[in-house]
Scaffold this motif. Structure first.
Motif, PDB file in Angstrom:
ATOM      1  N   THR A   1      37.866  48.133  47.993  1.00 39.59           N
ATOM      2  CA  THR A   1      37.871  47.855  46.549  1.00 39.59           C
ATOM      3  C   THR A   1      36.546  48.255  45.899  1.00 39.59           C
TER       4      THR A   1
ATOM      5  N   LEU B   1      39.190  51.737  39.622  1.00 44.34           N
ATOM      6  CA  LEU B   1      39.339  50.369  39.132  1.00 44.34           C
ATOM      7  C   LEU B   1      38.188  50.075  38.171  1.00 44.34           C
TER       8      LEU B   1
ATOM      9  N   ASP C   1      35.904  44.948  40.336  1.00 44.51           N
ATOM     10  CA  ASP C   1      36.227  44.614  41.719  1.00 44.51           C
ATOM     11  C   ASP C   1      36.875  43.231  41.768  1.00 44.51           C
TER      12      ASP C   1
END
Length: 332
Positions: A16, A25, A28
């Motif tokens: 991640t 992303l 996190d």
């Protein structure tokens, strides 16, 4: 286990973090998730068997006779093999007669990769005595027959605990002294749970394997290989406390390297012993009311000592009063 969760969570958190760093992303989701501590988060604290407990476990197993779908001889061989090799319950269950190589050279047990926890082929060596007993036991079985008719996975702990309890009963009764028997009844010897809260189940036979290796002074890397630990850290975390005796031995071995050099006695009126004491204290001192004492034919009359000499006349056991002083005519 907590250690497995720690390993998997560490891998996911690394993934991640990579997703965030590459813009896949915006944030996190695992940033605030902390890794578990395998030491503090253990669900079970297992105990090892002492060699004396093992002897009584064997007696208890013979006394208990047939149960858990296995006769006493088979269970004893199973326990011996577990302690000797460190094989897990599921690995022992997977063994067939064909997995045992007991005739040529050093005997060993070979496990296929689909039977081990780390999915790697394992070869665990055994001694000749155990190999001979296994040869006799396995001689009536076909090559594809299971080596041990073990009970289901949920009952293997109860099997060894039953034998452990039988051994404890025999041990408690093995005295005619009422006081000794009372003490044994209060002891945690052969108990399923000891005073430290550590419990005994089938996996403790594997734990005993590593513990006995450590107590015998086997190198940690060899213990890691026998136990098939993924890292040396896991080995040291589990058995490092049993290796502390080697630290004391190491300090003893290094003592000659740091020993004081030999000094001539009688230097400036000081014995070698007093000279060492004065040097160690970092200051020269003299005795205000000089009282000579004989130490190994050397006169000690210029060192300032409290309690000039003890009953053995050994100045090593006396404490210097660190009061710098230049004595007349002594030259120091």
């Amino acid at each position: 286990s907590a250690r497995t969760v720690q390993y998997n969570l560490h891998a996911i958190k690394h993934f991640t973090k990579w997703l965030v760093s590459t813009g896949r992303l915006h944030g996190d989701p695992l940033l605030s998730v902390e890794l578990p501590n395998p030491k503090s988060d253990r669900r079970k604290e297992r105990r090892m068997l002492t060699p004396d407990e093992w002897n009584w476990l064997v007696r208890g197993t013979m006394q208990a006779g047939f149960h858990s779908n296995m006769d006493a001889t088979a269970r004893i061989l199973l326990y011996r093999l577990a302690i000797h090799t460190g094989l897990r319950s599921s690995e022992l269950r997977s063994l067939y007669r064909g997995h045992f190589h007991l005739t040529d050279g050093q005997p060993y047990v070979r496990l296929r990769s689909d039977s081990t926890k780390n999915s790697q082929t394992a070869i665990q060596y055994i001694d000749q005595g155990l190999a001979e007993d296994l040869r006799v036991y396995l001689s009536t079985k076909t090559p594809r027959a299971p080596a041990f008719s073990m009970p289901c996975t949920t009952k293997v702990a109860a099997m060894v605990q039953r034998d452990l309890t039988a051994g404890r009963v025999l041990w408690v009764k093995d005295t005619k002294d009422a006081e000794v028997r009372a003490k044994r009844e209060q002891s945690d010897f052969l108990s399923i749970q000891n005073e430290a809260g550590q419990k005994f189940d089938f996996h403790c036979l594997r734990h005993t394997c590593g513990a006995w290796l450590a107590l015998r002074g086997v190198q940690p890397k060899i213990i890691q290989s026998v136990m098939r630990h993924s890292t040396i850290t896991l080995t040291l975390d589990t058995y490092g406390h049993l290796l502390k005796g080697s630290e004391a031995a190491a300090s003893t071995q290094s003592a000659p390297m740091t020993a004081m050099p030999a000094l001539a006695t009688g230097t400036d009126g000081l014995s070698e012993t007093c000279y060492r004491i004065a040097t160690r204290e970092g200051a020269w001192a003299v005795l205000e009311a000089a009282k000579p004492c004989e130490i190994g034919q050397a006169v000690c009359k210029d060192a300032m000592l409290e309690n000039h000499h003890n009953s053995q006349g050994n100045c090593e056991n006396l404490r210097l009063l660190a009061k710098p002083y230049k004595a007349e005519g002594t030259g120091f």
